[in-house]
Structure formats: structure tokens, C-alpha cells
Design an enzyme around this catalytic site. Sequence first.
Site, mmCIF file in Angstrom:
data_model
loop_
_atom_site.group_PDB
_atom_site.id
_atom_site.type_symbol
_atom_site.label_atom_id
_atom_site.label_comp_id
_atom_site.label_asym_id
_atom_site.label_seq_id
_atom_site.Cartn_x
_atom_site.Cartn_y
_atom_site.Cartn_z
ATOM 1 N N ASN A 177 6.008 -2.069 3.528
ATOM 2 C CA ASN A 177 5.087 -1.247 3.272
ATOM 3 C C ASN A 177 5.698 -0.367 2.373
ATOM 4 O O ASN A 177 6.069 0.765 2.185
ATOM 5 C CB ASN A 177 5.151 -0.310 4.572
ATOM 6 C CG ASN A 177 3.932 0.328 4.888
ATOM 7 O OD1 ASN A 177 3.117 0.759 3.838
ATOM 8 N ND2 ASN A 177 3.672 0.820 6.219
ATOM 9 N N HIS A 197 0.458 -10.983 8.170
ATOM 10 C CA HIS A 197 0.190 -10.140 6.978
ATOM 11 C C HIS A 197 0.780 -11.171 5.780
ATOM 12 O O HIS A 197 0.307 -11.009 4.724
ATOM 13 C CB HIS A 197 0.960 -9.084 6.882
ATOM 14 C CG HIS A 197 0.314 -7.790 7.664
ATOM 15 N ND1 HIS A 197 -0.151 -8.120 8.920
ATOM 16 C CD2 HIS A 197 0.400 -6.676 7.290
ATOM 17 C CE1 HIS A 197 -0.473 -6.970 9.618
ATOM 18 N NE2 HIS A 197 -0.307 -5.922 8.405
ATOM 19 N N ARG A 243 -4.269 2.885 -42.390
ATOM 20 C CA ARG A 243 -3.819 4.347 -42.594
ATOM 21 C C ARG A 243 -3.596 5.111 -41.254
ATOM 22 O O ARG A 243 -2.689 5.998 -41.010
ATOM 23 C CB ARG A 243 -4.825 5.280 -43.342
ATOM 24 C CG ARG A 243 -4.692 6.736 -43.493
ATOM 25 C CD ARG A 243 -5.635 7.375 -44.537
ATOM 26 N NE ARG A 243 -6.856 6.715 -44.673
ATOM 27 C CZ ARG A 243 -8.112 7.374 -44.623
ATOM 28 N NH1 ARG A 243 -7.980 8.768 -44.233
ATOM 29 N NH2 ARG A 243 -9.181 6.752 -44.748
ATOM 30 N N GLY A 284 -2.063 0.009 11.844
ATOM 31 C CA GLY A 284 -3.146 0.035 11.224
ATOM 32 C C GLY A 284 -4.402 0.679 12.146
ATOM 33 O O GLY A 284 -4.040 1.746 12.948
ATOM 34 N N TYR A 311 4.566 5.850 16.106
ATOM 35 C CA TYR A 311 3.855 4.535 15.226
ATOM 36 C C TYR A 311 4.949 3.758 14.774
ATOM 37 O O TYR A 311 5.977 4.081 14.324
ATOM 38 C CB TYR A 311 2.983 5.449 14.210
ATOM 39 C CG TYR A 311 2.241 4.271 13.053
ATOM 40 C CD1 TYR A 311 1.229 3.563 13.584
ATOM 41 C CD2 TYR A 311 2.992 4.383 11.911
ATOM 42 C CE1 TYR A 311 0.916 2.573 12.801
ATOM 43 C CE2 TYR A 311 2.397 3.206 11.046
ATOM 44 C CZ TYR A 311 1.430 2.349 11.486
ATOM 45 O OH TYR A 311 0.917 1.509 10.600
#
Length: 530
Positions: A215, A102, A303, A79, A72
Site C-alpha cells: 500500500n 493482487h 534566442r 477495499g 481495518y
Amino acid sequence: MDMHTVVSGEGAKRGLERVVVGDGRAAGVTVSDVLAVARGGARIELSDDAVAALAAARGIVDALAAKPDPVYGVSTGFGALATRHISPDLRAQLQRNIVRSHAAGMGPRVEREVVRALMFLRLKTVCSGHTGVRPEVAQTMADVLNAGITPVVHEYGSLGCSGDLAPLSHCALTLMGEGDAEGPDGTVRPAGELLAEHGIAPVELREKEGLALLNGTDGMLGMLVMALADLDTLYKSADITAALTMEALLGTDKVLAPELHAIRPHPGQAASAANMAAVLKGSGLTGHHQDDAPRVQDAYSVRCAPQVAGAGRDTMAHAGLVAERELAAAVDNPVVLPDGRVESNGNFHGAPVAYVLDFLAVAVADLGSIAERRTDRLLDKNRSHGLPPFLADDAGVDSGLMIAQYTQAALVSELKRLAVPASADSIPSSAMQEDHVSMGWSAARKLRTAVDNLTRVIAVELYAATRAIQLREGLTPAPASQAVIEAVRAAGVEGPGPDRYLAPDLAAADAFVRAGHLVAAAETVTGPLR
């Protein structure tokens, strides 16, 4: 979106500091390194160790690329298209194509400091030896940053899973000599022209390199680091304005006693109370709550200021721990392991960073909310214990700070909307392969807006509180408070008087807080605040 973030002079002091990537530190790079590069223009160098790690990991990738088995990101698609085996003659094209396709962001440009942080943090991971990128690609990344070239990155495009894909793709496109970038002079031009002018050769991507450049969680992490730096200044600023308001309202500083906070041992709460006590030391105004209009206790917004600000400080501490872990991480998919394996993983998911970005947005909204409530109390004659309505010179003829508080209220309302968590949402993408995403980039973008607006909220309280103290004639403020009043007046924020055009005063107060001058003025008396 033109954001003006808080920088306490650190970037200016750094000048052209040198940051070495991959010098053997376990943490990779530090928060100071990120700020130096993003905001201070520090030059980047790759260590010999980094170059060696890059070369070793690249050797593993090259060996796998030569084998017939699909791996891969090396010899497959990405994807939902990861099932296709890519032949060697198409692999360079595959890497170019993933960057081009992309780089699909839309909307306005994000800020230069965000892009520099994004690129630097990606370079940090590339140099870890877990990505398989060649040394010359990493050197080109450093060269682009050192040349002051800033890729054009757009507001929209990241889902915060598989990393900040679109933003990082626009940066990788610049490395290829494509797309647009901003030069050192601030002019946007074609990236190829800018690279040529600086003698930088565009990279020719090889197996896995396009994917490795895209990535990571680098954008959201960079924005987290910068937000934490800004909030460190703003939380100290809020402690100071809370103390000023307590003085102006003739409140009691007994609630700041260390022994009270020791029995509820949250460290942020103790730090905030100590800061307020340091600012109020020697005040002639505190302790008058039993005078003309006796009251047993101050209102919660006064306070409980240390408890609210302290909870935010503790949230910051947790967020800082997450940031440190992420700075020590090598986020990529697939990753190259020391034993030679190249394995797919889910480390790119932005959930750890996204959560703390959202946690901080909630804390920022609450800090802004309590500051606005204190401001409103200063302006209400029924609750301000003797101050004129709206701190006006001649109430009725003059409106005083009535509409300044409207502006502050509008900002706080916006902070509450920005506190709605982005990370609670997820929207599937990539044909349901990427079916759960973090929305961390969106969380980071809205936190930047929230931090920006919190600065303005604190500036309005500062404006009102200093004015109110000066209206308490015959009572002497604490030395630290007086130092703040003198410094803010010298910065162009005018004091009590008839109505005038308020926007310039508010802008000057905003600039005073934003530049860290409020904290610096108080610390001339108190010493370093916590």
C-alpha cells in the site's frame, strides 16, 4: 520495454556503498540513497532505531489483533470487502491471499532499477514504525535486495491509488517464496529457488503485513527520483547543444547577459543562460549575425532557449520538492500512530507524485521541441546563414542530415503524445470503493519513455551542431565547444563528409549524451555547469 536511462557515472562510482535505513534522519532516506540502491547496487542495513520502531509498532498491532473489535487491515477484509470481520484462524491466510490475488500484473517486465527502487522505498516506509510489520519481514526485504534478487514486476496493474498495488504485490510474492524473480546472473527463475540458494527463508505473513507491503506510492516515487537525476544531466546537455547551435548559426550571445535575466528573476532561466554563456565564452563565431546577411535578432528557438529550458528547470525544482516530501513520508493504510491508534487514511493516493510526473513530461516535450526547431534551422540553407543544405558535402548528390532530422521530428512528435497527462484521468475500481485514482504509475512509465527519447533528440542536435561548426571554415569556436567536438569525435561520431550510414553515428551521439560525456567534455573548460 528496455529503457536505457542516463546515469552520469554515479552508480559506477558508488560500487557497493552501504545505505542504512532508519538511522534517525528526519527525511527517512535521501535521493542519493535511492539511486545508490536502485542503480549502484548498494547494500542495505537496518539501524537499531529502525528495528526498535518496527518492534514497537508490531506490539500495537498484536494487541489490537487480540481484541474482539474489528480493525481495518488487521482483522477485516480489504477495499470493498472491508466490512467482513476475519476470525483469528483465517488471518494468516487473508494476508497470503491479498498478496497472491493482487499480484495480477500483465505486460512486459519493468526495469531492474525500477523494481529495486520500489522495494527499497517500501522498506523505508516499513521501517518507519507506522506499518506494524515485524522486524524479520523488513530484514527479509533487505536480504532479498542485498542478494541481487529482483522480483518480476509487470508494466500494467497499478492505478496509482491504494498505492502501486500490483507491482508491490509481485515484490511481496517473492518474499513469500512464490512467483518468479531474476537472479543476480540475470536469469528468471522461481523465487523460492533463488531464496533457498541465498539462505533466505520465505516470510510467513501475519496480521496487517500483507497489506502493509502493498500500500504505497513507491513505484511512481522511485521513477520520479530517477527521472530527476537523469533530467539534471539532460538539461545541462540541452544548454550545451543550444549554445553550439547559436555558434553554428553565427548568432549573438548578447541575449545571455545576466542583467537581462535578472529583470525576469526565474532561477532556472538564469542558470540556463549562465550555462550557455559559459560554453560560448571566447567564441569566434558568435556576433557575426550582422555580416553577410544582417539580422537584428535570432529566431526564438535560439534566442529564447534559456527561457524554455529555465521553465523546465523550475518545474524540476518543484518536482524535487515533492519527491523530498514523499521520501519523508510513511505511506500506508491503516497506519500505526505513536499514541497507539491504528487509523485508516488516504495518504496512499498518488496525486502529488502523479501531477509532477505529468508536469515533467510537458517540460520534456517542450525542450525536445525547441531542440528540434534549432536542428531544422541548421539544415535549411534559407535560414542557416551560409551553411550548405542539410549540412551535406555535395548537396543533391548527398542528402546530409536530412533524415536524421526526420528521426528527431518523429521522436518529438512522440514526446508530445507522451505529454498528455495521465493524472487527468481516473477510472473507478473495487466496486466503486476506490472511485478516484491517480494513474501515477502510468504517468511515471510514460515519463521514463519521454526522458529516454529526449536523450536521442539532444543527441541529434549535438550531431548537427558540431558538424555545422566544423563547416564554418576560418572561424574559431569557443574553447568549450572545441572540447565537445574533440570528445564527440573521439567517441565515434564522425564529422563532415560525404553521405554514409548514419545510424551508427546517431547511436554513438546518443551514447555520448546518455553517459554524461557531453556535460563532462564541456565542463573540462567551463567548470561545473549549473
